[in-house]
Every structure is written in C-alpha cells, then in structure tokens.
Design an enzyme around this catalytic site. Structure first.
Site, short mmCIF file in Angstrom:
data_model
loop_
_atom_site.label_atom_id
_atom_site.label_comp_id
_atom_site.label_asym_id
_atom_site.label_seq_id
_atom_site.Cartn_x
_atom_site.Cartn_y
_atom_site.Cartn_z
N TYR A 115 0.59 -1.00 -0.44
CA TYR A 115 0.09 0.40 0.58
C TYR A 115 1.03 0.96 0.20
CZ TYR A 115 -3.99 -3.11 1.39
OH TYR A 115 -4.72 -3.88 1.16
N LYS A 160 6.89 -13.60 4.34
CA LYS A 160 6.83 -14.93 3.17
C LYS A 160 8.39 -14.92 2.38
CE LYS A 160 4.82 -17.04 -0.10
NZ LYS A 160 4.19 -18.84 0.56
N ASP A 191 0.76 -17.98 4.31
CA ASP A 191 0.01 -18.65 3.87
C ASP A 191 -0.46 -20.16 5.11
OD1 ASP A 191 2.50 -19.17 2.93
OD2 ASP A 191 2.38 -19.95 1.30
N ASP A 215 -3.65 -7.27 7.05
CA ASP A 215 -4.83 -6.97 6.17
C ASP A 215 -6.31 -8.10 5.81
OD1 ASP A 215 -7.58 -5.05 5.75
OD2 ASP A 215 -6.39 -4.62 3.53
N ASP A 219 -9.41 -10.21 8.07
CA ASP A 219 -10.05 -10.45 7.77
C ASP A 219 -10.77 -12.30 8.22
OD1 ASP A 219 -10.62 -7.75 7.56
OD2 ASP A 219 -11.63 -8.17 4.79
#
Ligand code: ATP
Length: 320
Positions: A115, A160, A191, A215, A219
């Site tokens: 971002y 990652k 992951d 982010d 969720d």
C-alpha cells in the site's frame, strides 16, 4: 478538554459510527466532538473526497473515530483512508481478535508495503511497488515486541520471505527487535499461518506482519469471532490515533439498519483505552457480551435487532 473527530464516511460507516459515538458520549458527556465529512459520497456530490483542511482539523483532535470509506474502481479516485494514514503517519494498525479461550493481537504495518501508493498503469500491464524499509520495519517491530512483552506472550512474525526479497528484510528486522526485547518469537510463512490461526488460535499472542498480509489475515481471523461486524482496530502513530472497524462500507447492506455496530463500538472502546479510560472500555466489552448472550443480535449473527436497537441495548446495559 478531550476533543474527538467523528468521521462516519460512507455506507454503513454512517450507521455504526453514530451508535458508537452515542455510547461513548453517554459515558463521557464532557468530551467535545466535531464531525468531518470525507469519502466517496462527498466526492459524488462535490468532486472532492478529502481536503488538506480536513486533514488539518483531524490532526487537532485527541483521537479520531472513523467509520468506513468506499473506494470505487475509478483511476481518478485515490483512497481516502490511505491518505489519512499517511498524512497522520499512523504506522501501526492494531487489530485484536478475542474469543473465550484466545486473545490475538494482529499488528499490521500500516504505512508502506504493497500500500505504498507507488503505482502506475502502462499499456499492457500495471505495477505497484512493494516498499519495505529498515525504519518502517523497525518501528512496527518495536511496537509489536513491546506489546508481546507487556502481554507476556509469543511474537509471531508473518512473512513470505521464501519468495519475496522485501520480506527477508522485514523478517530480519523483526527478529532483531524481538531478540533485543528478550521475548519468545517465531517466524511463520503467512499462507500456512492463515490456516493455522483458524485451527489453533490459542497458540498465538501477538502477530506482526506487513501491510496487505495483515489486512487479509485479520479478515480471515474474523471467522473465529463471528465475522467482520465484530472486529475493531486502532491506527496509531507517534502523534495521532484513529479508531475504525476492520470492515468497510458494505454497500450491499447500507441504509437497511442491518449493520452490526459491535466493531465500531469496540473501536470506540479502544479509543477510550487510548485516552486512559480502560475501565470504561471493559464495561463496554462486558455490555456487548451480556447483550449478545441475552439474544439481542443483528442479522449477521443470526438475530433480528437493528443497528440502532442493538446500540440502545448496550446503552441500557451500561445504565445510560
Ligand atoms: P468496501 O469497498 O468499503 O471495503 P466491501 O463491501 O467490499 O466494502 P466490507 O465492507 O468489508 O467490504 O464488507 C464485506 C461484507 O461483509 C459486506 O458485503 C457485508 O455483507 C459484510 N459486513 C461487513 N461489515 C458488516 C457489519 N458491520 N455488519 C454486517 N455485515 C457486515
């Protein structure tokens, strides 16, 4: 005098923020508030979504209570919340996910990563630059390490690094800061972490990760607590603080009085803790628990209460 900027924004932000503010101002009638209008609805009406003046007045507040803003897929429109996070340097996004037998704090780096805002469109491709800086990583790593130390829990570094070079740097800095703080830590690939957090939530304490991974992870973790309507967040910088639900403007249910205000109310509770009123925040959490247990719930939790009537039930549980 405590001054709070109220920024409802778009969609269900306009429904849940008045409910949350009503509760906070019932507990603290001495707080002064002022409203700031930003977002897509304003842009549709006036061609402007947020001005420098709006940013300046938000900077004058002791804390900001923010709803949600719609970001349409229009190349002329840039995200208002990203602009505010950058302008106020709100580099730490704290997203608690708490259940009966787990208590996880996701610490999302909030100022760079994917971002970064450095992106462009070419004829046959589009590029976004993922920025991971030493300074940006260090300050979020310190924030997460302090939190883990204060809670006496494990720090998990979501990354990652096996594929993305910028995450090698992020992981290195986080490991350095965790060692310096003398706390137990581990590095996990994001992951497999996303799956494991659902299978073994009790294993986790504080999780620090880069912007977009945080982010998405929060969720995902919403599954553990009944969905997006439940999750609050704090955006913290060295000078300013903004509190907002994790969910967005949810245009599909906006205007129907169906939105769950718990995430916004909890964001208000985080605001109270930030301002030194931790006991009030705990009272609000107790009220949410007892109202939900009594069967008063919004449709996303299987009930039939409206946004407003749920808020009133919280106020009466608090004796307001
Ligand atoms: P935006 O573009 O602003 O991010 P969105 O609809 O893409 O909006 P969210 O607002 O995060 O993303 O919502 C995803 C879905 O979750 C919504 O479609 C809605 O059905 C549900 N949802 C989100 N927040 C709530 C809430 N507070 N109460 C009930 N349902 C919610």
């Amino acid at each position: 005098m405590v001054r709070i900027a109220i920024v409802p924004g778009d969609g269900i932000g306009r429904e849940v923020i008045p409910v949350a503010w009503n509760i906070i101002s019932s507990l603290h009638p001495e707080f002064e508030s002022f409203e700031v209008e930003v977002g897509y609805a304003r842009w549709q009406r006036t061609g402007i979504s947020c001005t420098d003046e709006d940013i300046s007045v938000m900077k004058e507040a002791d804390a900001i209570l923010f709803g949600a803003v719609t970001t349409p897929p229009d190349s002329c429109y840039s995200s208002v919340i990203l602009r505010i996070r950058h302008a106020l340097d709100l580099y730490a996004n704290l997203r608690p996910v708490k259940g009966d037998d787990f208590d996880i704090m996701i610490v999302r780096e909030n100022s760079e990563g994917l971002y970064s805002g450095i992106e462009w469109r070419e004829k046959d491709r589009a590029c976004t630059v993922r920025v991971v800086s030493v300074e940006g990583s260090r300050r979020i790593a310190r924030c997460a390490s302090h939190l883990a130390k204060a809670r006496g829990c494990l720090l998990t570094i979501g990354n990652k690094a096996n594929v993305i070079k910028s995450d090698v740097l992020f992981r290195e800095i986080c490991c350095e800061e965790a060692s310096r703080a003398g706390i137990p830590f581990e590095a996990c690939f994001i992951d497999s972490l996303a799956l494991d957090i659902l299978q073994h939530p009790k294993r986790y304490g504080v999780i620090v990760t880069t912007n977009i991974f945080g982010d998405i992870l929060s969720d995902v973790a919403g599954y553990l607590v009944g969905g997006l309507g439940m999750l609050p967040s704090a955006n913290i910088g060295d000078q300013h603080a903004l509190f907002e639900p994790v969910h967005g403007s949810a245009p599909d249910i906006a205007g129907q009085g169906r939105a769950n205000p718990i995430a916004a109310i909890r964001s208000g509770a985080m605001l109270l803790t930030h301002l030194g009123f931790k006991e009030d925040a705990e009272l609000i959490e107790d009220a949410i628990r007892s109202v939900c247990q009594s069967g008063i719930r919004t449709p996303d939790l299987g009930g039939s209460a409206s946004t407003g009537s749920f808020g009133e039930a919280i106020r009466s549980a608090l004796g307001c």
